[in-house]
Design a protein around this motif. Structure first.
Motif, PDB file in Angstrom:
ATOM      1  N   SER A   1      -4.393  10.242   1.823  1.00  0.00           N
ATOM      2  CA  SER A   1      -4.545   9.287   1.653  1.00  0.00           C
ATOM      3  C   SER A   1      -3.856   8.460   1.797  1.00  0.00           C
ATOM      4  CB  SER A   1      -4.196   9.204  -0.230  1.00  0.00           C
ATOM      5  OG  SER A   1      -3.655   9.950  -0.936  1.00  0.00           O
TER       6      SER A   1
ATOM      7  N   ASP B   1       0.441  -0.917   0.102  1.00  0.00           N
ATOM      8  CA  ASP B   1      -0.232   0.167  -0.217  1.00  0.00           C
ATOM      9  C   ASP B   1       1.417   1.388   0.042  1.00  0.00           C
ATOM     10  OD1 ASP B   1      -2.253  -1.773  -0.235  1.00  0.00           O
ATOM     11  OD2 ASP B   1      -2.453  -1.479   2.178  1.00  0.00           O
TER      12      ASP B   1
ATOM     13  N   GLU C   1      -4.502  12.576  -6.099  1.00  0.00           N
ATOM     14  CA  GLU C   1      -6.185  11.541  -5.769  1.00  0.00           C
ATOM     15  C   GLU C   1      -6.742  10.591  -6.630  1.00  0.00           C
ATOM     16  OE1 GLU C   1      -9.225  14.074  -3.705  1.00  0.00           O
ATOM     17  OE2 GLU C   1      -7.880  13.400  -1.271  1.00  0.00           O
TER      18      GLU C   1
ATOM     19  N   ASP D   1      -1.211  17.460  -5.014  1.00  0.00           N
ATOM     20  CA  ASP D   1      -2.326  16.144  -4.570  1.00  0.00           C
ATOM     21  C   ASP D   1      -2.810  15.063  -6.305  1.00  0.00           C
ATOM     22  OD1 ASP D   1      -5.734  16.640  -3.751  1.00  0.00           O
ATOM     23  OD2 ASP D   1      -4.890  14.458  -4.100  1.00  0.00           O
TER      24      ASP D   1
ATOM     25  N   TRP E   1       1.084   4.369  -3.125  1.00  0.00           N
ATOM     26  CA  TRP E   1       0.512   5.372  -2.548  1.00  0.00           C
ATOM     27  C   TRP E   1       2.110   6.753  -2.996  1.00  0.00           C
ATOM     28  CZ3 TRP E   1       3.353   8.195   1.201  1.00  0.00           C
ATOM     29  CH2 TRP E   1       2.583   9.837   1.392  1.00  0.00           C
TER      30      TRP E   1
END
Length: 264
Positions: free
Chosen positions: A92, A18, A244, A242, A22
């Protein structure tokens, strides 16, 4: 259970996968912000800057490196962890407990480890995952690619060879298998990809440079379509804006390319 499946399951359970998935697009976005062909930036710039951002982000999410906790501290304040990344990237970010993943560098190459597995980073030109020459990278990467690997269906098991575990790298005190997280980003087309696998030094010209590898993350289009979103101004000392809305493709656990994968 195959060597590939065992590794992926262990790294996924620990949360390290993860973190890797990310951090990669966050790092690529940061590199994209800094890349300027008119200033002479090329593949060397992309590889080095991606590596620098990526290393810092993995340390950030695992409480290692400059984010390592001091004695008596349960965690770093959010004000510290937020420095250098945007609120979206911070929001996140996976939150791994301190000590769940530890730094275990090898020959000055940064590495992150859980029980039985360690992951090192390696950049490469986009689209050339099967063309990496480990012996030309560094002594560390050459030695990692020299690790013993017992293929699934081998005539002998590790027990029959008198081995309690598969031995790692000679003259290294890490007890486990060292894997490579190989990452690539093309700032022109905005294509990016992230692989995880066990490297090997080819035995002959057409042999693969991997025992196995799995595609963890990919995005972008050859025509230069939306691989990374339009970026706001980078924060000072930033690692990324960012991400996302980054369109990515993530393969599920066990959907790798198999042991003994060949180039192509």
């Amino acid at each position: 259970m195959t060597a590939e499946t065992d590794a992926i399951n262990s790294l996924r359970a620990s949360g390290l996968i993860d973190v890797l998935t990310w951090a990669a697009p966050v790092a690529f976005m940061a590199t994209d912000e800094l890349y300027d062909e008119d200033q002479g930036h090329g593949q060397g710039f992309v590889g080095y800057v991606n590596f620098t951002h990526y290393k810092d982000l993995v340390d950030r999410a695992t409480s290692n490196g400059r984010f390592k906790l001091g004695d008596g501290l349960d965690g770093l304040g959010e004000d510290v962890l937020k420095r250098g990344i945007t609120p979206g990237a911070f929001g996140s970010m996976p939150r791994l407990p301190a000590g769940a993943v530890v730094r275990r560098d090898f020959e000055q190459s940064p590495g992150w480890a859980i029980e039985g597995y360690r992951v090192l980073l390696q950049s490469y030109p986009f689209g050339k995952i099967d063309k990496i020459k480990w012996g030309q990278r560094s002594d560390a990467k050459k030695h990692v690619a020299d690790q013993l690997f017992l293929e699934d269906g081998s005539l002998f098991t590790k027990e029959e060879l008198g081995l309690e575990v598969i031995p790692g790298i000679p003259n290294d005190d890490f007890d486990g298998v060292t894997l490579i997280a190989a990452h690539a980003f093309n700032p022109t087309t905005k294509q990016f990809e992230l692989y995880l696998g066990q490297s090997k030094n080819p035995a002959y010209a057409d042999d693969s440079c991997w025992h196995w590898k799995i595609l963890l993350l990919a995005g972008g289009t050859p025509a230069g379509g939306p691989g990374l979103p339009a970026a706001p101004t980078m924060p000072s000392r930033g690692a990324s804006p960012d991400v996302e809305d980054v369109p990515v493709r993530i393969k599920p656990a066990g959907a790798g390319e198999g042991s003994g994968v060949t180039g192509g």
